[in-house]
Scaffold this motif. Sequence first.
Motif, PDB file in Angstrom:
ATOM      1  N   HIS B 147       0.844  -1.203   0.000  1.00  0.00           N
ATOM      2  CA  HIS B 147       0.000   0.000   0.000  1.00  0.00           C
ATOM      3  C   HIS B 147       0.871   1.241   0.000  1.00  0.00           C
ATOM      4  N   VAL B 148       0.390   2.262  -0.717  1.00  0.00           N
ATOM      5  CA  VAL B 148       1.145   3.498  -0.869  1.00  0.00           C
ATOM      6  C   VAL B 148       0.181   4.669  -0.742  1.00  0.00           C
ATOM      7  N   THR B 149       0.633   5.748  -0.089  1.00  0.00           N
ATOM      8  CA  THR B 149      -0.154   6.986  -0.145  1.00  0.00           C
ATOM      9  C   THR B 149       0.788   8.076  -0.623  1.00  0.00           C
ATOM     10  N   THR B 150       0.259   9.018  -1.371  1.00  0.00           N
ATOM     11  CA  THR B 150       1.118  10.111  -1.832  1.00  0.00           C
ATOM     12  C   THR B 150       0.284  11.370  -1.966  1.00  0.00           C
ATOM     13  N   THR B 151       0.841  12.468  -1.515  1.00  0.00           N
ATOM     14  CA  THR B 151       0.106  13.715  -1.343  1.00  0.00           C
ATOM     15  C   THR B 151       0.933  14.911  -1.803  1.00  0.00           C
ATOM     16  N   TYR B 152       0.297  15.809  -2.513  1.00  0.00           N
ATOM     17  CA  TYR B 152       0.915  17.109  -2.805  1.00  0.00           C
ATOM     18  C   TYR B 152      -0.220  18.104  -2.739  1.00  0.00           C
ATOM     19  N   THR B 153      -0.369  18.759  -1.596  1.00  0.00           N
ATOM     20  CA  THR B 153      -1.488  19.684  -1.454  1.00  0.00           C
ATOM     21  C   THR B 153      -0.996  21.064  -1.047  1.00  0.00           C
ATOM     22  N   LEU B 176      -4.296  17.705 -10.023  1.00  0.00           N
ATOM     23  CA  LEU B 176      -4.005  16.286 -10.217  1.00  0.00           C
ATOM     24  C   LEU B 176      -2.998  16.095 -11.350  1.00  0.00           C
ATOM     25  N   ILE B 177      -3.250  16.782 -12.472  1.00  0.00           N
ATOM     26  CA  ILE B 177      -2.344  16.619 -13.623  1.00  0.00           C
ATOM     27  C   ILE B 177      -1.090  17.486 -13.460  1.00  0.00           C
ATOM     28  N   ASP B 178      -1.209  18.517 -12.623  1.00  0.00           N
ATOM     29  CA  ASP B 178      -0.077  19.436 -12.434  1.00  0.00           C
ATOM     30  C   ASP B 178       0.882  18.935 -11.352  1.00  0.00           C
ATOM     31  N   LEU B 179       0.334  18.580 -10.195  1.00  0.00           N
ATOM     32  CA  LEU B 179       1.172  18.191  -9.065  1.00  0.00           C
ATOM     33  C   LEU B 179       1.132  16.684  -8.816  1.00  0.00           C
ATOM     34  N   GLY B 180      -0.071  16.142  -8.905  1.00  0.00           N
ATOM     35  CA  GLY B 180      -0.233  14.718  -8.643  1.00  0.00           C
ATOM     36  C   GLY B 180       0.639  13.874  -9.562  1.00  0.00           C
ATOM     37  N   ILE B 227      -6.018   3.876  -6.433  1.00  0.00           N
ATOM     38  CA  ILE B 227      -5.597   3.166  -7.642  1.00  0.00           C
ATOM     39  C   ILE B 227      -5.274   1.728  -7.235  1.00  0.00           C
ATOM     40  N   ARG B 228      -5.689   0.800  -8.078  1.00  0.00           N
ATOM     41  CA  ARG B 228      -5.390  -0.600  -7.787  1.00  0.00           C
ATOM     42  C   ARG B 228      -4.442  -1.135  -8.852  1.00  0.00           C
ATOM     43  N   PHE B 229      -3.458  -1.925  -8.439  1.00  0.00           N
ATOM     44  CA  PHE B 229      -2.473  -2.474  -9.361  1.00  0.00           C
ATOM     45  C   PHE B 229      -2.662  -3.977  -9.504  1.00  0.00           C
ATOM     46  N   GLU B 230      -2.122  -4.487 -10.584  1.00  0.00           N
ATOM     47  CA  GLU B 230      -2.231  -5.913 -10.875  1.00  0.00           C
ATOM     48  C   GLU B 230      -1.734  -6.783  -9.727  1.00  0.00           C
ATOM     49  N   THR B 231      -0.725  -6.283  -9.019  1.00  0.00           N
ATOM     50  CA  THR B 231      -0.144  -7.035  -7.909  1.00  0.00           C
ATOM     51  C   THR B 231      -1.063  -7.095  -6.694  1.00  0.00           C
ATOM     52  N   GLY B 232      -2.151  -6.324  -6.733  1.00  0.00           N
ATOM     53  CA  GLY B 232      -3.004  -6.237  -5.556  1.00  0.00           C
ATOM     54  C   GLY B 232      -2.664  -5.010  -4.717  1.00  0.00           C
ATOM     55  N   CYS B 233      -1.510  -4.446  -4.955  1.00  0.00           N
ATOM     56  CA  CYS B 233      -1.090  -3.227  -4.268  1.00  0.00           C
ATOM     57  C   CYS B 233      -2.093  -2.111  -4.581  1.00  0.00           C
ATOM     58  N   THR B 234      -2.330  -1.228  -3.579  1.00  0.00           N
ATOM     59  CA  THR B 234      -3.210  -0.082  -3.782  1.00  0.00           C
ATOM     60  C   THR B 234      -2.470   1.212  -3.475  1.00  0.00           C
ATOM     61  N   MET B 235      -2.939   2.295  -4.096  1.00  0.00           N
ATOM     62  CA  MET B 235      -2.311   3.595  -3.867  1.00  0.00           C
ATOM     63  C   MET B 235      -3.381   4.655  -3.686  1.00  0.00           C
ATOM     64  N   TYR B 236      -3.233   5.436  -2.632  1.00  0.00           N
ATOM     65  CA  TYR B 236      -4.142   6.558  -2.368  1.00  0.00           C
ATOM     66  C   TYR B 236      -3.392   7.830  -2.725  1.00  0.00           C
ATOM     67  N   VAL B 237      -3.998   8.666  -3.557  1.00  0.00           N
ATOM     68  CA  VAL B 237      -3.322   9.889  -3.985  1.00  0.00           C
ATOM     69  C   VAL B 237      -4.234  11.094  -3.806  1.00  0.00           C
ATOM     70  N   THR B 238      -3.665  12.193  -3.293  1.00  0.00           N
ATOM     71  CA  THR B 238      -4.406  13.465  -3.260  1.00  0.00           C
ATOM     72  C   THR B 238      -3.519  14.568  -3.798  1.00  0.00           C
ATOM     73  N   ALA B 239      -4.162  15.540  -4.415  1.00  0.00           N
ATOM     74  CA  ALA B 239      -3.437  16.706  -4.929  1.00  0.00           C
ATOM     75  C   ALA B 239      -4.380  17.885  -4.860  1.00  0.00           C
ATOM     76  N   SER B 240      -3.847  19.059  -4.506  1.00  0.00           N
ATOM     77  CA  SER B 240      -4.724  20.234  -4.494  1.00  0.00           C
ATOM     78  C   SER B 240      -3.946  21.510  -4.751  1.00  0.00           C
ATOM     79  N   TRP B 241      -4.675  22.489  -5.242  1.00  0.00           N
ATOM     80  CA  TRP B 241      -4.148  23.862  -5.355  1.00  0.00           C
ATOM     81  C   TRP B 241      -4.691  24.724  -4.218  1.00  0.00           C
ATOM     82  N   ASP B 242      -5.675  24.174  -3.510  1.00  0.00           N
ATOM     83  CA  ASP B 242      -6.263  24.954  -2.428  1.00  0.00           C
ATOM     84  C   ASP B 242      -6.917  23.993  -1.436  1.00  0.00           C
ATOM     85  N   GLY B 243      -7.114  24.472  -0.227  1.00  0.00           N
ATOM     86  CA  GLY B 243      -7.734  23.653   0.811  1.00  0.00           C
ATOM     87  C   GLY B 243      -7.257  24.165   2.156  1.00  0.00           C
TER      88      GLY B 243
END
Lengths: 337, 337, 337, 337, 337, 337
Positions: B147-153, B176-180, B227-243
């Motif tokens: 499992h992986v999490t990744t953040t750029y907010t 998402l497309i800029d920072l994520g 996001i789910r991968f073929e290996t079963g691994c999952t990834m949680y991603v967040t990205a924001s310009w504001d919050g």
Amino acid sequence: METLKVGVIGLRIGRQHLKNFEECPEAEVVALCDIDEARLEELLKERPGIKGFTDYNKMLKMRELQAVSVALPNYLHCPVTLAALKAGKHVLCEKPMAMNAAEAEQMKSTAEGLGLTLMMRFNMRFGATGATLKPLIEAGVLGEVYHVTTTYTRRDGYPKPGGWFGQKSKSGGGPLIDLGVHRIDLALWLIGYPKPVSAMGNVYDLLARRKLAGVDFDCEDFAAAMIRFETGCTMYVTASWDGHQPVRRELSMRIYGTEGSVFERDGQLTLCRKEHGVPTVSTLDQQKPTETEQDHFVRCVLEGLQPGPTAEHGVIVMKILDAIYESAQTGREARIR
Amino acid sequence: METLKVGVIGLRIGRQHLKNFEECPEAEVVALCDIDEARLEELLKERPGIKGFTDYNKMLKMRELQAVSVALPNYLHCPVTLAALKAGKHVLCEKPMAMNAAEAEQMKSTAEGLGLTLMMRFNMRFGATGATLKPLIEAGVLGEVYHVTTTYTRRDGYPKPGGWFGQKSKSGGGPLIDLGVHRIDLALWLIGYPKPVSAMGNVYDLLARRKLAGVDFDCEDFAAAMIRFETGCTMYVTASWDGHQPVRRELSMRIYGTEGSVFERDGQLTLCRKEHGVPTVSTLDQQKPTETEQDHFVRCVLEGLQPGPTAEHGVIVMKILDAIYESAQTGREARIR
Amino acid sequence: METLKVGVIGLRIGRQHLKNFEECPEAEVVALCDIDEARLEELLKERPGIKGFTDYNKMLKMRELQAVSVALPNYLHCPVTLAALKAGKHVLCEKPMAMNAAEAEQMKSTAEGLGLTLMMRFNMRFGATGATLKPLIEAGVLGEVYHVTTTYTRRDGYPKPGGWFGQKSKSGGGPLIDLGVHRIDLALWLIGYPKPVSAMGNVYDLLARRKLAGVDFDCEDFAAAMIRFETGCTMYVTASWDGHQPVRRELSMRIYGTEGSVFERDGQLTLCRKEHGVPTVSTLDQQKPTETEQDHFVRCVLEGLQPGPTAEHGVIVMKILDAIYESAQTGREARIR
Amino acid sequence: METLKVGVIGLRIGRQHLKNFEECPEAEVVALCDIDEARLEELLKERPGIKGFTDYNKMLKMRELQAVSVALPNYLHCPVTLAALKAGKHVLCEKPMAMNAAEAEQMKSTAEGLGLTLMMRFNMRFGATGATLKPLIEAGVLGEVYHVTTTYTRRDGYPKPGGWFGQKSKSGGGPLIDLGVHRIDLALWLIGYPKPVSAMGNVYDLLARRKLAGVDFDCEDFAAAMIRFETGCTMYVTASWDGHQPVRRELSMRIYGTEGSVFERDGQLTLCRKEHGVPTVSTLDQQKPTETEQDHFVRCVLEGLQPGPTAEHGVIVMKILDAIYESAQTGREARIR
Amino acid sequence: METLKVGVIGLRIGRQHLKNFEECPEAEVVALCDIDEARLEELLKERPGIKGFTDYNKMLKMRELQAVSVALPNYLHCPVTLAALKAGKHVLCEKPMAMNAAEAEQMKSTAEGLGLTLMMRFNMRFGATGATLKPLIEAGVLGEVYHVTTTYTRRDGYPKPGGWFGQKSKSGGGPLIDLGVHRIDLALWLIGYPKPVSAMGNVYDLLARRKLAGVDFDCEDFAAAMIRFETGCTMYVTASWDGHQPVRRELSMRIYGTEGSVFERDGQLTLCRKEHGVPTVSTLDQQKPTETEQDHFVRCVLEGLQPGPTAEHGVIVMKILDAIYESAQTGREARIR
Amino acid sequence: METLKVGVIGLRIGRQHLKNFEECPEAEVVALCDIDEARLEELLKERPGIKGFTDYNKMLKMRELQAVSVALPNYLHCPVTLAALKAGKHVLCEKPMAMNAAEAEQMKSTAEGLGLTLMMRFNMRFGATGATLKPLIEAGVLGEVYHVTTTYTRRDGYPKPGGWFGQKSKSGGGPLIDLGVHRIDLALWLIGYPKPVSAMGNVYDLLARRKLAGVDFDCEDFAAAMIRFETGCTMYVTASWDGHQPVRRELSMRIYGTEGSVFERDGQLTLCRKEHGVPTVSTLDQQKPTETEQDHFVRCVLEGLQPGPTAEHGVIVMKILDAIYESAQTGREARIR
């Protein structure tokens, strides 16, 4: 003052139910039940007036008994609650509500049909975090909530190896149904219980498989999922009994809203806002709760009120858990109806 | 020493490309291109030998030019890269690779067909976090990653209001497309680029809608996905310009593995393991990177090597982004092929 | 764009006036004045178009000169400001306004009589603390303010020994008139400049007497006072050039209000409130000021606006200082009219 | 070993007096008094040899009783102390000494006339702060003291609403007389009890007025004042039962002297000096007190010594409090004779 | 003002000598010498009046040259210093004084015989730590000193591999003679340079042996020793160029005395005492040094004073180093005469 | 389950032995001995079945008694242990083993000759630091160890003045033999008990001499020494009962190895390594010990195992202490055979 005559079924975690009832001036404990006679006797001998049972069916026949706490292993929540309701008793049921949503709905409809109170023991709502955040969020400090994360992860924190917790046929699952259930309810309650529409996630047992070789254990050790609500709001949830992390236990939550966000970390609460153009980061003073879950249950039964943690909430949480386990198995999103 | 003759197209972020090429002993900058003549002139006047262009097609006709950096707004990445490749130039393309996966695949196949190098400028791989974690993870300190999490907010961190960044037709999307995109590539690279199979998530513009009323802006301000991968691994991603959040910028990542987990927080790296039965929490000394992304591109072209951030990787990241935007729109999981 | 033609009289602290004017697009510096020719020449030689003077009376005869900054030792603030006003120039005057309230009132009435702008250079209002707190306080976050403390104390922070700062006949006093003046204005501005009615306090020179034996110095090194306002609000103020304390410089302020209190400590701002029953302690994000005091002066003159730091404010602060020095001498409360 | 036979009148805070006397080997408690019979009985039943009274006059007739603690509401300090003295008993009187200085002086002169010990229970002198600072200050580490600040402020820290504390006719005032009294005595004791000559200040009830609407409450919730001493030294004091602040309770003190300053903050003690030209900032190790206030009282009576917290000190503190309340009412400085 | 005409021999570390001399108003640099012509030319071209040499013997023939700095590799300190002295020049010699005590004594006796100044460049004495501690220790705050520890250890901090530093025949040794020499002198200077009588210790090259395989390196990477002084005082010293430790560089020192102890850690200074019965822990404000080592050398030569870091001190430190290396080799204590 | 019948001789520190034996399921306490009858009776009255003795010789005659703990003042360790062994009892002996190495060797050879277990009570090995470090070091994380430091210093931490601890004839010495003994054993055990070859150091009584004037005290208050081992490894050790330091008690240790170093500070453990080229600084999770020293002793006797802290280890530590005291007296290195 009118009092409610209550009994407790199951005296492991039920010991805490008992203690809380005893400190509640409006409750009177009249019966205790456990299949382990020694455990039962130990508690009865200091409580002369209370009746003891090793068979809950017998206990449920007590006329004066008005309400029971069901504090048994998960697979017994449904049958015992149904039996109690059918015997005309109000029920306070330990979390998780049942083994799955189907059972939970049966419990809910039975209670409704009989006009009895069925309350879920989501006790995290009755802690300091809930007591502090709920009035602020209800007053609107977060505005519209659009994303939530909630975490309850332990390092090397398996329940006693070999016990029912690790047997899926008795527990319904691992840390997700054991710990995640608490956090999901707490978060949903704080944001007003939006309706879930789907879940996607996975569960793992990679660490458990190594460590618990030879032990009767077929649950996950880690779960992660994303839940989507009708409002468009999303929630990321993780729960584990094991995993490499800096602390033995991590409890955290983030709630993102248009007017503010709340960050919880092991009970520390931070509220981030922009006020009159100035970003402010506020530490919240932890508020003492005003009642325990038992106080609440007793008060609601006596005053004929709907308790906060309703059977409805219990069902919704079970649907979410079902969906996550389904998604883990199919590798696809699961829809929630 | 053989040198590579390079040009830079687009001189905003391209200024950084230029600077890096100038510090690379194996590169020689021979041409610069920007439609803004003033900006172009300012840079050319201190660089007597370099040719300037306002039309990239003219620049691509330069014989001695061997390679170009494409550092233009997102919607131009595909057409300009294709033109450059067709003119026989190797290309270093800014992130995101294109507006969508279809464009990206066209770019990839064109480069492959012509036998030219097409490298993505995923520069986070060339920072201290990458330089420190990569050797450790490659040596196996994490075991199997699940499992992986990744953040750029960011808080109140919109690109210049009114510019192309906020127009979906030119940018392809918001944070998402800029920072994520940066964070997704970094995480995937560290764990060996497993194959994604599905994504579920949502994007929001609740804050932007209020703040940027009247501005030409139709992107999200916040995105969250699983996001789910073929290996079963999952990834949680967040990205924001504001919050609403405690800091102006949060960069974080967690990678959970069977032998260890890594926690990154704004460049601080912590490795959690259990060694010989003792849980250890290790602070990692930030390692200096050994080459910039430009150094790497130049070296790979000159030595005929496949660069680290391949077109293949660019395509995979674009497929993930496509899937997240699709899921946000349909309210359902999107499959990735 | 119309510009204001300005001159600066006194080029020590005036150097900062000059710099700020030069960065203000609406100002044009046309003249500089200092009795020290070397200092004057040094600045003029890099500024070809600007005229230099060693006699401010000659400078004031320049027709095109519209406004001047008076940046001289305290005892010259009044005569030079009067001369400038009489020559028809708008004036930006360094703090403190004058040697005493009588002088200050003469300056104020002269400016009013001639219809010219006279602004005080209370530059702390134009810093981050002011920019952050003012909008919040104006929005009412503090409710009714009832008590204020403000401090500016240094350890071993005397101005150059032997200079005019330490000579009461030239400076009017020590740290109270030098540093306290800033803090008193800042606090009063934030809370809406209530009318002072009395002051009680004392000044001391116990450390200076020992350290500065043999130096021309007859000011206090420490001052402490309580001020009472017509509203019943009270203010405690301390200022020093010396004293045993943990840090070289302490700047602090507390403002107690019915809805909230603000605590400032060396620029760190904390807002304490009770929101929806929960005590919150908020760290405020320091806001960047939008204009310098010179920008403000120029804009107000050009647009015919009353500047924020009015002559009226200058007079009120001088009355408070007069009262504190009087109380120190008489050992009794001094009334302020 | 000779022992002193003592009694305690008033068993709320008097319970602490009792406990301390019981731990003092030189004291023997022989009588207890309280108008609340239940409270009295509860204490007597575990203390077989002790006599109980609900009427202090009766108790004072006990021959063997040599000394009493007066631990009653403030308005009873004077009449009961006078009665006790007239009955020939030594008296340890709770703070504040009385409702006003007039009462206090009558108590003092009565004790002196009868040659009996009258000690004030200023128990803060007997805590760690006093035990640590007193020997250092007596040894001269601060040199000549010229300014002092002392603070005891609470957030939402009212005594039980509706009780005698909030009724001025029974308490004499609010936090100033309740909490400020402690801090003023502590500070004065540390610096050698200089003679006060005047006070200026104000008291407020803005928060209480809102929160305690409907409750019998007519005291201040916040007080701030400046006191001037014959030596020229000044003291700033604040006390509150409520106010917006970061912590629930703030206890702080600063003492500025020519050779050093002491900063206290919630028991943390810092000493700032310049030693051999080097500024030093010293953390002081908290010293354990060597005797309780009861130990001290007993020892002084038995050995015929003057106790530390004399009636004289009690009178001086009452004069200061009278002056602050007077100043708050008149809006002018109050002189102290 | 009289000035001293100086030259610098060796322009690597000598560049710092040059810079310091140039900022010293009483010094005039008239000659520079280095065998590397390029390095020499680079410095000379910005310094028109200064003569350059690649042969120090030629430089020493300059009449007007009064003094030289010797800033060469360690094995040249002795021969070049001797040559300079014999040419009648005063000498400021880099640390360590020489390759061994025998050389050092020859240098000392030569200088004495010729009546010339020979000062050691122990520049740590001229830093903030020295400037802060020396006046306090001289004033007696430590009482009688009985034990000292001093440390200068680096992680992966070898001087350039392959250079003279790592060749024992040119350097005399590794970190002990390179870094330890600084710390030993600083500590001895602070406590009054007691006479050493013996040393016991060891040196290691376990890490270097692995890392620097193939490099010309035959020094230690770590040294630890205990030194005993005639007074009974003992000193523990460690120095390293490599070793596993939490920070890249650790500089620390402890001095235990009867009246107080000083703890230094990377420039942070703490003084522990018991004052008037109260243990105090004081942070010392870092004092700015008043002169550089070059200022000191120039002033001493011009005024005919003995410089602080005498040849005598240089000899003592060399004897200690000799003894530690001897003990490392023999495995036994080495006596110092 | 077989149990071991034990007795405890000396009931001061022996009280802890008793408590540990009582919590050990395999031990049965059958006898207690102390010359102080009151102390003995107090313990016996709550332990009906246990026999009490004031003469250990009588106790040793008890048939069923299989083993004893010797918890007496140091000078009695040897004679009582010998008596117990000769009476056929296994012995757990408090640290230090004896007054000197000669006694210790006699104890060791007696036990060996009689085939009885003689274990040293080095209880620090059984704490969290040992439990955490031992498995890591045994697994090789440090590589080859070359230098160690170990410290146990107190501020104003003398044992009760006037007692046997301060009389060298009864204690054998001061903090070195009392506290240092623990730390030396712990460090040696962790690194595999290399053979010591020499020691050099000194002991001091400068503070004690002043503070304890008039008290029967002839031990050191501070000791510092360097020990050399056959492997070339060196160890620096300090121990004190008094000294100016920031904290009341400092316990620290450093172990430098080729693959890693461990830094202990008051129980906080840090492991520094270079892993795959990246320096890592790891905080170690404190591990709970699995058995107490009494558990270990009982288990080893019952199972016929050699206990961890052997008589051999006790002898080695005594030899080191002898050597340090000898070196302090002669001013020269002492050889250890």
